[in-house]
Design an enzyme around this catalytic site. Structure first.
Site, PDB file in Angstrom:
ATOM      1  N   GLN A 241     -17.634  -7.765  -0.614  1.00 29.75           N
ATOM      2  CA  GLN A 241     -16.677  -8.551  -1.402  1.00 29.75           C
ATOM      3  C   GLN A 241     -16.223  -9.819  -0.676  1.00 29.75           C
ATOM      4  O   GLN A 241     -15.366 -10.539  -1.170  1.00 29.75           O
ATOM      5  CB  GLN A 241     -15.494  -7.701  -1.860  1.00 29.75           C
ATOM      6  CG  GLN A 241     -14.541  -7.259  -0.763  1.00 29.75           C
ATOM      7  CD  GLN A 241     -13.519  -6.266  -1.293  1.00 29.75           C
ATOM      8  OE1 GLN A 241     -13.810  -5.107  -1.527  1.00 29.75           O
ATOM      9  NE2 GLN A 241     -12.287  -6.717  -1.491  1.00 29.75           N
TER      10      GLN A 241
ATOM     11  N   HIS B 179       0.836  -1.210   0.000  1.00 25.97           N
ATOM     12  CA  HIS B 179       0.000   0.000   0.000  1.00 25.97           C
ATOM     13  C   HIS B 179       0.871   1.260   0.000  1.00 25.97           C
ATOM     14  O   HIS B 179       0.569   2.235  -0.679  1.00 25.97           O
ATOM     15  CB  HIS B 179      -0.886   0.059   1.251  1.00 25.97           C
ATOM     16  CG  HIS B 179      -1.863  -1.058   1.373  1.00 25.97           C
ATOM     17  ND1 HIS B 179      -1.838  -1.941   2.433  1.00 25.97           N
ATOM     18  CD2 HIS B 179      -2.898  -1.427   0.590  1.00 25.97           C
ATOM     19  CE1 HIS B 179      -2.832  -2.808   2.290  1.00 25.97           C
ATOM     20  NE2 HIS B 179      -3.484  -2.528   1.184  1.00 25.97           N
TER      21      HIS B 179
HETATM   22  O1  PAF Z   1      -7.654  -4.574  -2.972  1.00 22.37           O
HETATM   23  C1  PAF Z   1      -8.354  -4.209  -2.007  1.00 22.37           C
HETATM   24  O2  PAF Z   1      -7.854  -3.969  -0.893  1.00 22.37           O
HETATM   25  C2  PAF Z   1      -9.856  -4.096  -2.178  1.00 22.37           C
HETATM   26  O3  PAF Z   1     -10.340  -5.104  -2.999  1.00 22.37           O
HETATM   27  C3  PAF Z   1     -10.316  -2.712  -2.639  1.00 22.37           C
HETATM   28  C4  PAF Z   1      -9.788  -2.396  -4.040  1.00 22.37           C
HETATM   29  C5  PAF Z   1      -9.866  -1.648  -1.674  1.00 22.37           C
HETATM   30  C6  PAF Z   1     -11.859  -2.672  -2.720  1.00 22.37           C
HETATM   31  O4  PAF Z   1     -12.431  -2.899  -1.478  1.00 22.37           O
END
Ligand code: PAF
Length: 271
Positions: free
Chosen positions: A52, A28
């Site tokens: 998700q 990140h």
């Molecule tokens: O890759 C991630 O951490 C997640 O899938 C995202 C893109 C923040 C969407 O919730």
């Protein structure tokens, strides 16, 4: 968030967005640093997106540490943290989803049939709220990156999606928030996914192009370590269709269970 973004636009400033689910790691950080280089204002969103995760997945136990994330994001160059609540993102009666067909059904979509619908829905919402000029994603989640690019193209969204290389631990393990779940023994065997992909690279550069032969070798290496493969595939980057011969833009992708933890990794054959 909306009025902040509108104000930035009025001032003529460009906005870079790094969408995350928090528990920030060096992957990140590299996205935030790149956003800072490219854009005037950097927004990092932190939101563990419930849609998700499948019903049996790790939504509840997904690692969270906002105080730590605040410090890391700020040090990397973030100007704003956007941390919406579930009620703000999915208020009662919420009923609109964005689904990129076909691509979302392949690879991870087979064992996680609702996963990408959740990802594209929340990312579309973040794009609408934050109105970034550019948004940054890691290649570790190659399928997610390609699906988001497709959504942006199909829906004429005005944002440039930038994909950055996977960051790895010294022993090659792809950096992921989920690595935290691994026991000491599991952590020791987990880099085998990377080692197998490296082996594939070697075999391919020695001239072998037959997918069956390459994957057979990789499967052997991974399964020797008592890792359960979810999928191991060589696919075309554009539509994730299986290929028979390894060529330019073939993606070799793997998802595997190391104990109770599902890890993914991939390698793109560039030439
Ligand atoms: O890759 C991630 O951490 C997640 O899938 C995202 C893109 C923040 C969407 O919730």
């Amino acid at each position: 968030m909306r009025s902040f973004s509108q104000h930035q636009k009025k001032l003529g400033k460009t906005i870079g967005l790094v969408p995350t689910m928090g528990y920030l790691h060096s992957g990140h950080i590299s996205l935030i640093e790149r956003a800072k280089k490219d854009c005037d204002t950097v927004v990092v969103s932190i939101y563990v997106n419930p849609t998700q995760f499948g019903p049996e997945e790790d939504y509840k136990r997904y690692p969270r540490d906002l105080e730590r994330d605040k410090k890391l994001a700020k040090a990397a160059g973030a100007d704003v943290l956007f941390t919406p609540s579930n009620k703000e993102i999915y208020p009662d009666g919420y009923s609109t989803y964005v689904r990129v067909e076909k691509l979302s059904e392949k690879l991870c979509g087979v064992s996680r049939p609702t996963h990408f619908r959740g990802v594209t829905t929340v990312v579309a919402k973040l794009f609408n709220i934050i109105k970034p000029d550019k948004s940054y994603f890691g290649w570790k989640d190659a399928q997610q990156l390609i699906i988001i690019k497709k959504m942006v193209e199909d829906l004429n969204l005005n944002v440039k999606v930038v994909g950055l290389p996977t960051l790895r631990e010294k022993d090659g393990l792809a950096i992921s928030s989920r690595n935290k779940y691994l026991s000491k023994e599991e952590r020791e065997i987990a880099p085998i996914l990377y080692q197998a992909l490296q082996k594939a690279k070697k075999i391919v550069s020695s001239g072998e192009r037959n997918v069956e032969k390459v994957l057979r070798e990789l499967k052997k290496i991974i399964e020797e370590k008592k890792i359960k493969i979810d999928y191991l595939k060589a696919v075309n980057l554009s539509d994730f269709a299986d290929v028979k011969r390894i060529e330019k833009n073939t993606l070799i992708a793997v998802a595997a269970w190391v104990g109770q933890t599902r890890l993914i990794d991939n390698m793109l054959i560039r030439n």
